[in-house]
Structures are given as C-alpha cells and as structure tokens.
Design an enzyme around this catalytic site. Sequence first.
Site: not given
Ligand SMILES: NCc1[nH]cc(CCC(=O)O)c1CC(=O)O
Length: 348
Positions: A218, A228, A241, A272, A298, A337
């Site tokens: 990730k 978010r 992060k 991801k 997203s 989605y």
């Molecule tokens: N644990 C957080 C989490 N779980 C899934 C997503 C992102 C999913 C998306 O953007 O569709 C995130 C965002 C992040 O790490 O800040």
Amino acid sequence: MRPLAKSHDESRQPMSLTPINAPFPSTRLRRLRRNPALRGLAAENVLSVDDLIWPIFVMEGDNDAHPIPSMPGVSRLTIDRAVNAAKEARDLGIPAICIFPYVEGSFKTEDCKLAWSADNLSNRATAAIKSAVPEVVVMTDVALDPYNANGHDGIVRDGVIVNDETVEALVKMALAQAAAGSDILGPSDMMDGRIGAMRRALEADGFQDTAILSYSAKYASAFYGPFRDAVGASGALVGDKKTYQMNPANSDEALRLVARDLAEGADMVMVKPGMPYLDICRRVKDQFGVPTYAYQVSGEYAMIAGAGANGWINEEQVMMESLIGFKRAGCDGILTYFAPRAAKLLNG
Ligand SMILES: NCc1[nH]cc(CCC(=O)O)c1CC(=O)O
C-alpha cells in the site's frame, strides 16, 4: 516461491514466450481482430463479476444516503441501505462487499477504542449484512484511522506512529470484526508484524476460517483523497502517512512486503492504488502466484467518473478498459467503486 530477482532477470517470468511469426504476409495479426467473435476467441484475459469486490461506506441513521461530492455516484449508506446494497450485490453476482465506516468527529479519540467495540458501526453493519444476505462475502477494514482523533492508521505518541502498540490494538479490532461475522479481514494499516499477530489471535480464538487479505503493498498516495472525505478523515489527518505507507518510487520493497505477509499467514494480498501500480501487480503475481488483488481507489474512481460526467471521456468504456487492465496485469480480483455498474454491463 521463486527467488527474488531483479526486474531485468528473465527467470522471474512464468514462461518465456518467443512468438514465431512467419514473415508478412503469411502472418497478418489483424486476421484475428476482424470481428467480435474472433476477437473473443483470441482474448487472453476476461473480466467477470466474480472478480469484483464492492467497497461501500456506511453511516449512522435510518433509511438515508449522503452523496460524496468528490466521488460522483457514490453515497454513504445507513446500515439498512447497506443491507440493500448487499442484496443488490447478490442479485448481480458480485461475490463480496467491503465495509468502510463514516465515524463522526466526536467519536474519534486518541486511543481509538471504538475500533474494537463489538457494536461499532462497522461491526453492526457486518452482522446485519451477514444475517440478511449470508451468501455475500463481507470484508472489513482493519486500521485505526476512522476512529483516530488525528486521522492516522496507528496510535500516535509524541508525534510518532507507534508500531507495536498499534498492532495490539489492531488484533483486538480484528477479533471484534471476526466475531461480528466478517469473512475477510483487510488490514490496511501497514504496520510491521500485524499479519502474524492477527493470525495467531484468530487461531487461538476459534476464528481459523477467517481470511486475511493483506494490504501488503500500500503506497503513500494522493489518490486516497476522496476516500478520506468519504470516511470523514480528511479534516482529522495530521501530516501524512509516509512513515508507514510505501514510497511510490519503490518496487522491490513491495515483493519483500508480500513475502513477509504470506509468511505471517495472509491468504490473499493486495496492491493499492491500482492503475498507477499495475507493474507491481504483475511482479507480485509472477513472483508468488498467490491470490492477488488491486484496489482501484477513490481518486482513480473520481478521475474516471469526473471526466465522464464532463463528457470528456466515455465513462463506461474507460471503466471497463481500466478493469480489464487489472486482469491483464495478473490480478485475480479488483476492489472497485464501479463494481455494480461493471456487473450490470457484464451481465448484459
Ligand atoms: N486505512 C485507511 C484506508 N483504507 C482504504 C483507503 C483508501 C481507499 C480509497 O482511496 O478508495 C484508506 C486511506 C488511507 O490510507 O488514507
């Protein structure tokens, strides 16, 4: 498991394919592209509804939906509406949905204790869906961010995201989700050692059949922005992060993470975001040959849906092209989605 190899090393390829082409005009590759039937016969990859995992956002309340402005076409749903979404998934043949809770600011704390409460929003949604539509697989997110006052996936002490204490919290959260009926736990937190800790706890507590789909690779990505917003974490997040999520410049590191998570007991692994990281999907699949998933996140959704809404691209065609790209890159499935829309098209 094949040994780790540099990307220029051919040994990591599953087979070395040397096409033997007769010289033109004996070989005319257009012959098999002449019509839809021939193109179908020659297709190397296929997208099916079985490949789709549908992420949904849940919120408190009754019979209500709140559209997410940065994700046109996606809304947060109350639990009763989420149950309807699960029924829709079943009717469309979508095998799994993935639950993300929208948690009001007043419930977010520094110790994140709502994360492992048996009756938090996510666990109530899981239980409601599993009792109404047991045949739909429910995946849940193991990370502290929806419950954390500072928006991070881990517990923060003096400005530092502390690993081992976070893992203890994540284990409690994982057990609560398993007890609520979650079929697949999705640790998205990127702490070190969490897969092994969760697997041991699940075995010890009688949840030996609960699967773990690890968010292994990730990346620290700006493509998560609309998510978010959707879970109400944008305002809360302090800093970024980057001390736990991966550097987008790295690729070998993704293989080390996947190897580690598999060795700790992950059943499935994820890359991801999706589209900017298809090279990682391919390397992971070639190297390990395990169930490999990508999350079309997203921001990827927002780009396609936003450009589509403006008439700048053909949204449906771009959506389907983006999804077959994941299959071509070696993925066994995609969190997207677009799942219900893609399923409708696939079902004709
Ligand atoms: N644990 C957080 C989490 N779980 C899934 C997503 C992102 C999913 C998306 O953007 O569709 C995130 C965002 C992040 O790490 O800040």
